[in-house]
Design an enzyme around this catalytic site. Structure first.
Site, PDB file in Angstrom:
ATOM      1  N   CYS A 156      55.574  40.266  39.877  1.00 16.72           N
ATOM      2  CA  CYS A 156      56.088  41.892  39.424  1.00 16.72           C
ATOM      3  C   CYS A 156      57.786  41.939  39.325  1.00 16.72           C
ATOM      4  O   CYS A 156      58.119  41.164  38.255  1.00 16.72           O
ATOM      5  CB  CYS A 156      55.580  42.865  40.494  1.00 16.72           C
ATOM      6  SG  CYS A 156      55.954  44.523  40.056  1.00 16.72           S
ATOM      7  N   GLU A 175      48.167  39.262  44.466  1.00 15.19           N
ATOM      8  CA  GLU A 175      48.181  39.181  45.793  1.00 15.19           C
ATOM      9  C   GLU A 175      47.339  40.259  46.853  1.00 15.19           C
ATOM     10  O   GLU A 175      46.746  39.982  47.535  1.00 15.19           O
ATOM     11  CB  GLU A 175      49.763  39.330  46.315  1.00 15.19           C
ATOM     12  CG  GLU A 175      50.246  40.607  46.560  1.00 15.19           C
ATOM     13  CD  GLU A 175      50.735  41.352  45.337  1.00 15.19           C
ATOM     14  OE1 GLU A 175      51.113  42.655  45.491  1.00 15.19           O
ATOM     15  OE2 GLU A 175      50.731  40.604  44.216  1.00 15.19           O
ATOM     16  N   HIS A 200      49.676  42.400  40.239  1.00 14.52           N
ATOM     17  CA  HIS A 200      49.585  42.177  41.767  1.00 14.52           C
ATOM     18  C   HIS A 200      48.490  41.268  42.058  1.00 14.52           C
ATOM     19  O   HIS A 200      47.700  41.889  42.932  1.00 14.52           O
ATOM     20  CB  HIS A 200      49.602  43.407  42.311  1.00 14.52           C
ATOM     21  CG  HIS A 200      51.339  43.987  42.287  1.00 14.52           C
ATOM     22  ND1 HIS A 200      52.205  43.580  43.114  1.00 14.52           N
ATOM     23  CD2 HIS A 200      51.859  44.881  41.452  1.00 14.52           C
ATOM     24  CE1 HIS A 200      53.158  44.452  42.854  1.00 14.52           C
ATOM     25  NE2 HIS A 200      53.124  45.032  41.596  1.00 14.52           N
TER      26      HIS A 200
END
Length: 259
Positions: free
Chosen positions: A112, A222, A220
């Site tokens: 990001c 994660e 994203h």
């Protein structure tokens, strides 16, 4: 064998009148549970850092997302209030760390804000409020309160055949959770575009001349790294690269001096 360690540059946050050096839990959790590595939070300061002293002690660099934006002066544009919020200490910490990690062949994963920092660090530029540009979708986060809804996997990106990321998750269409109002404008000369959204927005890059894993994604991985297969594969590949570096790295400069 002990777990290898990755550095995560912190954001500057204010809470109850105090200044905090902070990283969102989701990045630390993904590093531990999906990549299988430990994470050290690197404090953010505008000056006084010894980047090599940090990199001597870690085996990888994970550059996280953030609510703040890279300051436009760093890519030659005059800043306006609308371009913020800014975090100059984060900029001053992350950008040199990114450049030096690449130079030293230390594995790097940028997410990001991280992909935007990677692009700026290597000479590229960013576009703000991309949803206002003709033909560009609204990539901003959904207007929901719960974080699972905010980070829901809802957008298609297309991974290029033969790219670094294609070697990890395969080429073609995948679904991701991409939440941003800025994006890469001019791609840095050392970066290869790895994936794009349907509207042409750059969603992933790799460093062309890197001698180690060096990838940036706008989405994203994660957040769902333990349950979403493409997200997990990205963190697994990063963790494998970190372990390879840890297993083969040379002694630090200080260790060599002692010897």
């Amino acid at each position: 064998m002990t777990k290898p360690i990755v550095a995560i540059p912190a954001d500057i946050r204010s809470l109850d009148g105090a200044t905090w050096h902070a990283v969102q839990h989701q990045y630390l959790r993904a590093a531990l549970n999906a990549a299988g590595v430990m994470a050290f939070i690197i404090p953010a300061f505008e000056e006084g850092y010894d980047t090599d002293a940090i990199l001597d002690r870690v085996d990888g660099v994970l550059v996280s997302g953030s609510a703040s934006n890279v300051h436009p002066s760093l890519y030659g544009i005059e800043a306006t209030e609308a371009d913020g919020p800014f975090d100059p200490a984060r900029d001053a910490t992350s950008l040199p760390l990114i450049r030096r990690a690449i130079d030293r062949a230390i594995p790097l994963l940028a997410i990001c804000r991280g992909i935007q920092e990677l692009n700026v660090a290597l000479g590229g530029s960013l576009a703000s409020e991309i949803q206002e540009q003709p033909g560009i979708w609204d990539h901003r986060k959904p207007d929901v309160k719960d974080r699972d809804g905010m980070y829901a996997i809802r957008q298609s990106v297309f991974v290029k055949e033969g790219s670094c990321i294609a070697g990890i998750i395969g080429a073609g269409e995948i679904r991701v959770n991409s939440l941003h109002r800025q994006a890469i404008a001019k791609t840095a000369p050392r970066l290869q575009v790895e994936a794009t959204a349907e509207d042409g927005t750059i969603e992933a890059v790799s460093v062309i001349d890197a001698k180690a894993f060096a990838v940036g994604v706008q989405w994203h991985p994660e957040y769902w790294a333990e349950t979403d297969k493409p997200s997990n594969k990205i963190f697994t590949a990063f963790g494998d690269a970190v372990r390879d570096y840890a297993a083969g790295k040379l002694p630090s400069r200080s260790a060599q001096a002692i010897g």
